[in-house]
Design an enzyme around this catalytic site. Sequence first.
Site: not given
Ligand code: MRU
Length: 350
Positions: A246-247, A236, A195, A46
């Site tokens: 984002n994810k 991100d 997640q 995150g």
């Molecule tokens: O691969 P991750 O689990 O680190 O990805 C996280 C995300 O894509 C979240 O949506 C993003 O970091 C925002 S967290 C407040």
Amino acid sequence: MIQTVEWTDEGVRFIDQTRLPTEEVYVTCRSYEEVAVAIRDLIVRGAPAIGVAAAMGVALGVKQSSAADPAALRRQFDEIARVIGETRPTAVNLFWAIRRMREKFEALAGQPLPQIKTALVAEARQMHLEDIAANQAMGRHGAALMPASGGVLTHCNAGALATCGYGTALGVIRAAVDAGKKIHVFADETRPILQGARLTAWELTKDGIPTTVIADNMAGAIMRQGKIRAVVVGADRIAANGDVANKIGTYTVAVLAKEHQIPFYVAAPWSTVDMNTSTGEQIPIEERSPKEITHHGGKQMAPDGVQVENPAFDVTPHKYVTAIITERGIAKAPYAEALKELAAAAPVTA
Ligand code: MRU
């Protein structure tokens, strides 16, 4: 409150997010190299949590440095920053945090080494407090955008586990629920590493917020059934024109939301906004191990030798984004102007 990231005398302590939801286990990283591994292996993940973990990793490395003079400590600082900076490329919070620690380090030039070490630890701990304050401010701004009742869909985990506490997208939902709104969260499970199912569902259930997990490929049908009144996700990296990384799967959700006239909100701290990246095209997208796709729970799900793509993130063009909620306020189109205005606004302090 869940302690996602914590500074302790022994090192940096994380809740191990690879073990949730079935095991609540904490790990302490006792060197900056161990912090780098924790970031790369998603023990902490995150964007905002990665940023504060990186800052604490830098502080830990400097604290443990055996450098005898300022020049040696600077060389060590550069090495620590390099190792931590190579862990994950997309979340800009990682680079923001390293830069802030470097600026602090530069500002301390000439001070005795023990003072430099103490001040860097204090800076990282301050960033931890500021992250929580930013999330609470985002919640205050964003709660008004949430429907009075009904379904709100989210993707991945942008909650307490993705931050130092409270969350960005889930912080907005928490604030709306606290304000009396009757929200039911629909959490996309978020393939490939779940997640949404593992983390979002875990923390919302713990808080007693009604939550339904759906497989990612169900979002369109559920929207068509009229069950979703708004979408809120984290980010991100947000480019200067409002494009949002984002994810993986977020883009699909945004396109579906537009088709069903559902507002699509992004909640992120200012540390996620990258005014030096002009559009989403320039955002580096992390490619992760093919094994995350071919295997599940240790079991092989695809034949040996098959080709795999595994980008961890996608970019949602700003035309799909109804508003970007930050701790400094809410940005709406035209984003280039709105984000420039917020860039000049006062930072939220803790
Ligand atoms: O691969 P991750 O689990 O680190 O990805 C996280 C995300 O894509 C979240 O949506 C993003 O970091 C925002 S967290 C407040």
